[in-house]
Write a protein that holds these residues in place. Structure first.
Motif, PDB file in Angstrom:
ATOM      1  N   GLU B  25       0.834  -1.204   0.000  1.00  0.00           N
ATOM      2  CA  GLU B  25       0.000   0.000   0.000  1.00  0.00           C
ATOM      3  C   GLU B  25       0.863   1.247   0.000  1.00  0.00           C
ATOM      4  O   GLU B  25       2.040   1.222   0.374  1.00  0.00           O
ATOM      5  N   GLU B  26       0.240   2.354  -0.391  1.00  0.00           N
ATOM      6  CA  GLU B  26       0.884   3.670  -0.363  1.00  0.00           C
ATOM      7  C   GLU B  26       1.456   3.938   1.029  1.00  0.00           C
ATOM      8  O   GLU B  26       0.794   3.722   2.040  1.00  0.00           O
ATOM      9  N   LYS B  27       2.726   4.363   1.085  1.00  0.00           N
ATOM     10  CA  LYS B  27       3.401   4.793   2.322  1.00  0.00           C
ATOM     11  C   LYS B  27       3.542   3.682   3.377  1.00  0.00           C
ATOM     12  O   LYS B  27       3.724   3.968   4.550  1.00  0.00           O
ATOM     13  N   ALA B  28       3.469   2.435   2.955  1.00  0.00           N
ATOM     14  CA  ALA B  28       3.582   1.333   3.908  1.00  0.00           C
ATOM     15  C   ALA B  28       4.958   0.673   3.814  1.00  0.00           C
ATOM     16  O   ALA B  28       5.623   0.767   2.794  1.00  0.00           O
ATOM     17  N   VAL B  29       5.367   0.028   4.942  1.00  0.00           N
ATOM     18  CA  VAL B  29       6.521  -0.861   4.877  1.00  0.00           C
ATOM     19  C   VAL B  29       5.991  -2.291   4.935  1.00  0.00           C
ATOM     20  O   VAL B  29       5.251  -2.633   5.852  1.00  0.00           O
ATOM     21  N   VAL B  30       6.319  -3.086   3.940  1.00  0.00           N
ATOM     22  CA  VAL B  30       5.834  -4.455   3.882  1.00  0.00           C
ATOM     23  C   VAL B  30       7.033  -5.393   3.884  1.00  0.00           C
ATOM     24  O   VAL B  30       7.972  -5.203   3.117  1.00  0.00           O
ATOM     25  N   ALA B  31       6.999  -6.372   4.779  1.00  0.00           N
ATOM     26  CA  ALA B  31       8.117  -7.315   4.876  1.00  0.00           C
ATOM     27  C   ALA B  31       7.827  -8.553   4.038  1.00  0.00           C
ATOM     28  O   ALA B  31       6.691  -9.025   3.977  1.00  0.00           O
ATOM     29  N   GLY B 185       7.529   9.547   3.043  1.00  0.00           N
ATOM     30  CA  GLY B 185       6.338   8.866   2.550  1.00  0.00           C
ATOM     31  C   GLY B 185       6.638   7.847   1.462  1.00  0.00           C
ATOM     32  O   GLY B 185       5.808   7.584   0.586  1.00  0.00           O
ATOM     33  N   ILE B 186       7.854   7.281   1.488  1.00  0.00           N
ATOM     34  CA  ILE B 186       8.232   6.293   0.484  1.00  0.00           C
ATOM     35  C   ILE B 186       7.820   4.905   0.963  1.00  0.00           C
ATOM     36  O   ILE B 186       8.113   4.527   2.100  1.00  0.00           O
ATOM     37  N   SER B 187       7.119   4.172   0.118  1.00  0.00           N
ATOM     38  CA  SER B 187       6.762   2.795   0.469  1.00  0.00           C
ATOM     39  C   SER B 187       7.991   1.915   0.369  1.00  0.00           C
ATOM     40  O   SER B 187       8.878   2.173  -0.439  1.00  0.00           O
ATOM     41  N   VAL B 188       8.012   0.847   1.185  1.00  0.00           N
ATOM     42  CA  VAL B 188       9.165  -0.051   1.180  1.00  0.00           C
ATOM     43  C   VAL B 188       8.675  -1.495   1.136  1.00  0.00           C
ATOM     44  O   VAL B 188       7.808  -1.887   1.919  1.00  0.00           O
ATOM     45  N   LEU B 189       9.222  -2.249   0.192  1.00  0.00           N
ATOM     46  CA  LEU B 189       9.043  -3.694   0.227  1.00  0.00           C
ATOM     47  C   LEU B 189      10.382  -4.265   0.659  1.00  0.00           C
ATOM     48  O   LEU B 189      11.387  -4.123  -0.032  1.00  0.00           O
ATOM     49  N   LEU B 190      10.373  -4.891   1.852  1.00  0.00           N
ATOM     50  CA  LEU B 190      11.619  -5.235   2.529  1.00  0.00           C
ATOM     51  C   LEU B 190      11.812  -6.742   2.577  1.00  0.00           C
ATOM     52  O   LEU B 190      11.027  -7.461   3.183  1.00  0.00           O
TER      53      LEU B 190
END
Lengths: 310, 235
Positions: B25-31, B185-190
């Protein structure tokens, strides 16, 4: 003593010695450009481009046709460089691209094939009638007095144009965005791609630039050696010796190597002991010196030691 | 913002991803969690266009990402910081950062972002004339992230930012990732082996096992999950 040298020994004729050194610098500048062209490809594609000499020869013959059609010598230089640029781009796109990423030997074989192709086609089209052909220079071959010696105007032109092009290359690679992108692509194509650099376009540009340098050397050397289908082959040998001497990956190394080989060629050609060896032996002698240097410094004078992390 | 639907991807005959679906999602950090070889890196490679999926859809703001080239995907604001950092080791720190902004034309904006990167990572400002290869592991990871920020991304794909780093340095880098997410506000897929740290800064996470998504939940949900605790948190 006289019998030992072809010419009077250097300490008896300083003017001749000086002339050999200065004109060695001049042809060295062309070897340096040609060596730079080889280094450019080696850094981006990891191979020696064996077709380099024949693409330049082919382009110069095309310029010779334009010369017969009435174009001026300086126009031939500009067009020769542009044609080289175009030929390099086409070669990369059409025949190198499909084997990109294959084992290096495949690409080497492709460049050998190109060597034969360009050589045969040029022979077929142009090698009729009397050979070699005369090729014009925008400069004359009259001597220019430098004080301690004099060299032909054409050689002075070689030196100045060569130096000018080297400065332009330095600016291109160190001061422009596209130059930085080309260096980045040569170093790490994957990362370059992740920066949004079109790696394919950079490779095309590298081959084009390399062939443009070859084309420039081609039209400047033809007035000295005259034009025939094999005239760039010795240049290729000298230039690859220069590139190897400089370390193959180092542009400054290629330039220094070019000058060393250019001057060495002239001095060996003039002063080889005639009793044992003729001037015909200057090429093998230079290659012998090269082998000796590489025995001491396997990475050449300026090469980076290949470091592989395991 | 980013959605993968039933993505299957393969290296030659070896299928690495089976029908993977996930959403950032917008502005989310997703692991993105999982063992070695589970397909985490492959997932990132599919998103950044380095690998074409065999089937399935990658959507980003309504665009079909899986049909686009890597340079086009960078220009849309998705920047991949690959495993092993992939710096230009023989170029200077500054040149690496300039290359991060390769597709941008706004000189003033680039200069502002350079200052911003130097604020996040002051050590990079100090070392700007040094070759990237001469930096320590932590500094190299900072440069890799800084270089990605220079592209002014909307979505960062981070692959194992903690790889080979001391615990203290890792924590520092994760704090900065969190700050980048919150302030810019940068989204991150980690993608991360250190599950505890990853879940600390993530909103939600997915668990990959041999190319399949086997679990998808909020960060709290995953932390409480018996399976995750045993396999990845070790208690």
């Amino acid at each position: 003593m006289e019998a030992l040298f072809l010419a009077p020994p250097p300490w008896e004729d300083w003017s001749l010695f000086g002339q050999q050194v200065v004109s060695g610098f001049a042809t060295g500048a062309m070897y340096a450009l040609f060596a730079l062209a080889l280094v450019l490809i080696y850094r981006s594609t990891d191979i020696i481009n064996f077709a380099q000499s024949e693409v330049a020869m082919f382009g110069t013959f095309a310029m010779w046709s334009l010369y017969l059609a009435g174009l001026e010598a300086w126009q031939l230089i500009i067009l020769g460089v542009l044609l080289g640029f175009a030929l390099g781009a086409v070669v990369e796109r059409v025949v190198v691209r499909p084997v990109e990423g294959r084992p290096h030997l495949s690409i080497v074989v492709v460049t050998l094939g190109l060597f034969l192709l360009f050589n045969s086609v040029a022979t077929w089209i142009w090698a009729r009638g009397e050979l070699p052909k005369h090729f014009p220079s925008p400069f004359s071959f009259e001597g220019v007095n430098l004080g301690f010696t004099s060299i032909p105007q054409h050689h002075l032109g070689l030196l100045l144009v060569g130096a000018g092009v080297m400065v332009l290359l330095v600016l291109l690679f160190n001061r422009t965005k596209v130059g930085l992108a080309m260096r980045a692509t040569a170093q790490n194509p994957l990362a370059a791609q992740l920066m949004g650099i079109s790696v394919g376009r950079m490779l095309t540009l590298g081959w084009a630039l390399s062939a443009a340098l070859g084309g420039l050397a081609g039209v400047f050397i033809a007035p000295i050696t005259f034009l025939h289908p094999g005239y760039m082959l010795p240049v290729f040998l000298y230039a690859s010796a220069a590139a190897v001497l400089g370390g193959l990956t180092s542009p400054p190394g290629a330039v220094v190597g070019g000058f060393v080989i250019g001057i060495g060629e002239n001095l060996l050609g003039t002063y080889t002991p005639a009793k044992w060896l003729g001037p015909e032996m200057k090429l093998p002698l230079i290659l012998l010196v090269l082998i000796l240097i590489l025995l001491v410094r396997p990475t050449g004078l300026f090469g980076e030691r290949a470091v592989r992390r395991v | 913002m980013l959605r993968l639907r039933d993505v299957t991807a393969a290296y030659g005959p070896v299928v690495a991803l089976h029908q993977v679906s996930l959403e950032v999602e917008e502005k989310a950090v997703v692991a993105l969690l999982g063992a070695n070889g589970a397909g985490k890196t492959t997932t990132l490679r599919v998103i950044s266009g380095l690998l074409r999926p065999r089937s399935g859809v990658v959507e980003y703001d309504g665009l079909q990402l899986h049909t686009l080239s890597p340079d086009r995907i960078v220009s849309l604001g998705i920047v991949h910081v690959p495993e092993g950092r992939q710096l230009f080791t023989q170029l200077t720190v500054l040149e690496n950062l300039e290359l991060g902004a390769y597709l941008r034309r706004d000189r003033a904006g680039i200069r502002r972002d350079l200052e911003k990167v130097f604020q996040y990572f002051p050590i990079l400002a100090e070392r700007r004339r040094q070759h990237a290869g001469s930096l320590s592991g932590g500094e190299q990871q900072m440069l890799a992230i800084g270089r990605a920020l220079m592209a002014r991304p909307r979505l960062l794909l981070l692959d194992e930012p903690s790889l080979g780093l001391a615990p203290m340095i890792t924590r520092e880098i994760f704090q900065i990732i969190r700050a980048i997410n919150q302030e810019e506000g940068i989204s991150v897929l980690l993608v991360e082996q250190n599950v505890r740290l990853a879940l600390d800064i993530s909103k939600k996470g997915y668990v990959l096992e041999t190319g399949r998504i086997v679990l998808a939940d909020t960060a709290e949900g995953l932390r409480a999950n018996e399976e995750v605790r045993r396999s990845y948190l070790g208690y």
